[in-house]
Scaffold this motif. Sequence first.
Motif, PDB file in Angstrom:
ATOM      1  N   GLU A  47      11.506  59.464 -21.700  1.00  0.00           N
ATOM      2  CA  GLU A  47      12.484  58.391 -21.677  1.00  0.00           C
ATOM      3  C   GLU A  47      13.466  59.029 -21.710  1.00  0.00           C
ATOM      4  O   GLU A  47      14.170  60.241 -21.090  1.00  0.00           O
ATOM      5  CB  GLU A  47      12.301  58.358 -23.841  1.00  0.00           C
ATOM      6  CG  GLU A  47      13.209  57.520 -24.347  1.00  0.00           C
ATOM      7  CD  GLU A  47      12.590  56.421 -23.810  1.00  0.00           C
ATOM      8  OE1 GLU A  47      13.387  55.683 -22.682  1.00  0.00           O
ATOM      9  OE2 GLU A  47      11.693  55.809 -24.642  1.00  0.00           O
ATOM     10  N   THR A  79      17.805  59.123 -22.968  1.00  0.00           N
ATOM     11  CA  THR A  79      18.091  59.357 -24.188  1.00  0.00           C
ATOM     12  C   THR A  79      19.419  60.096 -23.641  1.00  0.00           C
ATOM     13  O   THR A  79      19.526  60.804 -22.278  1.00  0.00           O
ATOM     14  CB  THR A  79      17.198  60.342 -24.776  1.00  0.00           C
ATOM     15  OG1 THR A  79      17.955  62.300 -24.775  1.00  0.00           O
ATOM     16  CG2 THR A  79      16.233  60.406 -25.043  1.00  0.00           C
ATOM     17  N   ASP A  80      20.397  60.696 -24.463  1.00  0.00           N
ATOM     18  CA  ASP A  80      21.997  60.971 -23.833  1.00  0.00           C
ATOM     19  C   ASP A  80      21.734  62.750 -24.163  1.00  0.00           C
ATOM     20  O   ASP A  80      22.334  63.374 -23.687  1.00  0.00           O
ATOM     21  CB  ASP A  80      22.691  61.264 -25.296  1.00  0.00           C
ATOM     22  CG  ASP A  80      22.537  61.740 -27.063  1.00  0.00           C
ATOM     23  OD1 ASP A  80      20.860  61.503 -26.689  1.00  0.00           O
ATOM     24  OD2 ASP A  80      22.503  61.534 -27.951  1.00  0.00           O
ATOM     25  N   SER A 127      18.605  63.859 -22.786  1.00  0.00           N
ATOM     26  CA  SER A 127      17.013  63.629 -21.780  1.00  0.00           C
ATOM     27  C   SER A 127      17.131  65.119 -20.289  1.00  0.00           C
ATOM     28  O   SER A 127      18.887  64.891 -19.580  1.00  0.00           O
ATOM     29  CB  SER A 127      17.071  62.863 -21.387  1.00  0.00           C
ATOM     30  OG  SER A 127      17.588  61.437 -21.089  1.00  0.00           O
ATOM     31  N   GLN A 165      13.109  55.641 -31.845  1.00  0.00           N
ATOM     32  CA  GLN A 165      13.327  56.944 -32.368  1.00  0.00           C
ATOM     33  C   GLN A 165      13.227  57.965 -33.544  1.00  0.00           C
ATOM     34  O   GLN A 165      12.864  58.994 -33.248  1.00  0.00           O
ATOM     35  CB  GLN A 165      14.811  56.081 -32.922  1.00  0.00           C
ATOM     36  CG  GLN A 165      15.680  57.504 -33.527  1.00  0.00           C
ATOM     37  CD  GLN A 165      16.702  58.506 -32.188  1.00  0.00           C
ATOM     38  OE1 GLN A 165      16.387  57.619 -30.741  1.00  0.00           O
ATOM     39  NE2 GLN A 165      16.285  59.945 -32.156  1.00  0.00           N
ATOM     40  N   LEU A 198      11.199  60.629 -31.109  1.00  0.00           N
ATOM     41  CA  LEU A 198      11.648  60.910 -30.448  1.00  0.00           C
ATOM     42  C   LEU A 198      12.352  62.106 -31.472  1.00  0.00           C
ATOM     43  O   LEU A 198      12.938  63.073 -30.773  1.00  0.00           O
ATOM     44  CB  LEU A 198      13.389  60.177 -30.207  1.00  0.00           C
ATOM     45  CG  LEU A 198      12.783  59.576 -29.504  1.00  0.00           C
ATOM     46  CD1 LEU A 198      13.699  58.355 -27.914  1.00  0.00           C
ATOM     47  CD2 LEU A 198      12.345  60.307 -27.431  1.00  0.00           C
TER      48      LEU A 198
END
Length: 175
Positions: A104, A106-107, A109, A135, A138
């Motif tokens: 995924e 993400t901020d 990743s 989320q 995650l």
Amino acid sequence: MKKLAHHAIPRPAADELRHLERRPVSVLLHDVRSAHNVGSVFRTADAFRIGEVLLSGYTPDPDDKKVHKTALGAEATVPWRRVADVHQELTRCMETGVTVAALELTDVSVDIRDLPVLTRPILLLAGNEVDGIPQALLDLCDLAIEIPQYGAKQSLNVSVAVAVALFELTRTFRS
């Protein structure tokens, strides 16, 4: 260069495959709606001889005709199981030393090419074709990995993304 005939390609027989060591990589498909994507993941899982495929949410099982059609029999050669509680499964994985990696953006990743050499088993979590991974899931992952892309679109088809990730993860274990 001469193309190999289907029968000339070296591969283990299904009964032989049961006794061969599998890669310490598994895939969990959560809420993947397309049976064709699920079948494609089974084919890829067979190609890389990964540990198992886990299915959760409304992801179709291999007995679905469309999964079977796309998997081309790989659903019979890859261990799989249905996960009733995905939150509990992710928690169990983490408690037993399995790295849980969300596929995924993400901020935080990590580019999949920058992963360190893997020394612990890994569970790759892939989500819904439109909404990705919720989320709440995650929050239970050790890390998020991304596949670099250079075009206008921000995502790959889930089965293609899983294939790219499995290639890189199994390559990392080989080295």
